[in-house]
Design an enzyme around this catalytic site. Structure first.
Site: not given
Length: 393
Positions: A145, A149, A210, A212-213, A248, A279
């Site tokens: 994915n 966020f 994450s 993805n940022t 995390k 993560n």
């Protein structure tokens, strides 16, 4: 006057859409019965052929509107665990990412999870990354994915969580906090999240892992992490409730990163109440799917061994001074047991639900309870870190 049932039916119809009604109805049967075998044989193959984000939204909606049968059996006494002053009936929780905006906490609590973690929640609502942004890899029992966020923002999410807590004040809900993509001060975003949810959250998760940022993982570095944690902890200490804070971390860490993070989280001024390990990963080692090169974070079974090893490394560094929640590839009671023996006090799952349905929670708990008994442990706590004790002996 329109009844509550009629309103519910209208909402469901608006979600389903014309072309996918049959698919969701069929999938709803599997979700409602909680039958894992039915879900794996009939529902999951169908879901593999439709848009994964649509499937995700459908599952959230079904849980939100009560289309999931509650687990019938209570939890075995040997599954009870206390973590950071939180008493849990079992150590199997829902990882962040499924219920991003606190839409279906009650529905997910019904399936037997020990607790639910919502988010990641950012101060301002944001759409996330462009679609498509989620990919199922059934050959690998994995998901990639790059959501970024996407959530409804702290104000709306807080109201939903307050409504849940008014009805179910004793059920544990964690709030996973993130930073807006365009934020000029990302640390400030985490502090705002702490302020917003200090009266409702049972624990906070500072999600800086994450992939993805852009550049978010830079906050894990030794030059950034102390300031982040100090500011977040100072903000927490200024609130009326002393809510536990978990950090995390990513699975893609070098040994020196693990040592550095461990030292930071144990210092008085930046000490957290626990770690969540880990993560999603940017690694693609050993994958068979032709979608393996999609950009984003990989979750699911391929992460199981890596995350368990990482739990063990962090456990050795922190020597049990703060609890660890193990995440990544929990597909069975044995997977959960291995993480606990490596040093986790509890585990979280997400991708296993995608492929096996809600019935997998009951199975994992039974298998874990049986393994604890078979290996002479009367409780989860007795098993935490036991693999290291056997090695040392």
């Amino acid at each position: 006057m329109i009844s509550q049932k009629q309103l519910l039916l209208r909402k469901v119809k608006s979600i389903v859409g014309v072309g996918a009604g049959g698919v969701l109805a069929f999938g709803g049967i599997g979700l409602w019965t909680g039958n894992e075998k039915f879900f794996k044989q009939f529902v999951s193959p169908v879901l593999d052929r439709i848009d994964p984000e649509f499937s995700h939204r459908a599952a959230v909606s079904m849980a939100r509107f009560g289309f999931i049968r509650a687990a019938c059996d209570g939890d075995s006494p040997n599954l009870q665990i206390k973590i950071a002053n939180m008493q849990l009936s079992n150590p199997v929780g829902l990882a962040a990412g499924f219920d991003k905006s606190a839409e279906c906490v009650r529905g997910m609590a019904k399936i037997g999870l020990g607790w639910v973690e919502i988010g990641s929640v950012t101060p301002r609502p944001q759409e996330g990354n462009p679609k498509p942004r989620i990919f199922r890899l059934p050959e690998d029992n994995a998901v990639i994915n790059r959501y970024g966020f996407n959530n409804d923002g702290k104000e709306i999410v807080r109201k939903r969580l307050q409504e849940f807590k008014q009805r179910d004040p004793n059920y544990t809900v964690g709030v996973n906090l993130g930073a807006n993509k365009d934020s000029p001060d990302r640390i400030k975003d985490y502090c705002e999240g702490v302020e917003a949810f200090s009266d409702t959250a049972d624990y906070f998760v500072i999600n800086i892992s994450s992939p993805n940022t852009p550049n978010l993982r830079d906050l894990q570095k030794s030059e950034s992490l102390p300031e982040l944690l100090q500011r977040v902890i100072n903000t927490r200490n200024a609130q009326e409730r002393n809510v536990p804070i978990f950090l995390k971390v990513a699975p893609d860490l070098k040994d020196e990163d693990i040592r550095s993070i461990s030292k930071t989280v144990l210092k008085k001024e930046s000490r957290v109440d626990g770690l969540i390990v880990s993560n999603t990963t940017i690694s693609r080692n050993g994958l068979a799917s032709n979608l393996k090169d999609q950009i984003g974070g990989l979750s699911g079974k391929p992460l199981e061994k890596t995350s368990t090893e990482l739990v063990g490394k962090f456990y050795k560094e922190i020597q049990g001074q703060i609890p660890i929640i193990g995440v990544g590839g929990v597909w069975s009671g044995e997977d959960a047991y291995n993480k606990i023996c490596a040093g986790a006090s509890a585990v979280q799952m997400y991708t296993a639900l995608v492929y096996n349905g809600p019935g997998v929670v009951t199975r994992i708990k039974k298998e874990l309870s049986d393994l604890l008994k078979e290996n002479g442990f009367q409780s989860v706590q007795q098993a935490v870190g036991s693999s290291h004790r056997r090695t040392d002996a």
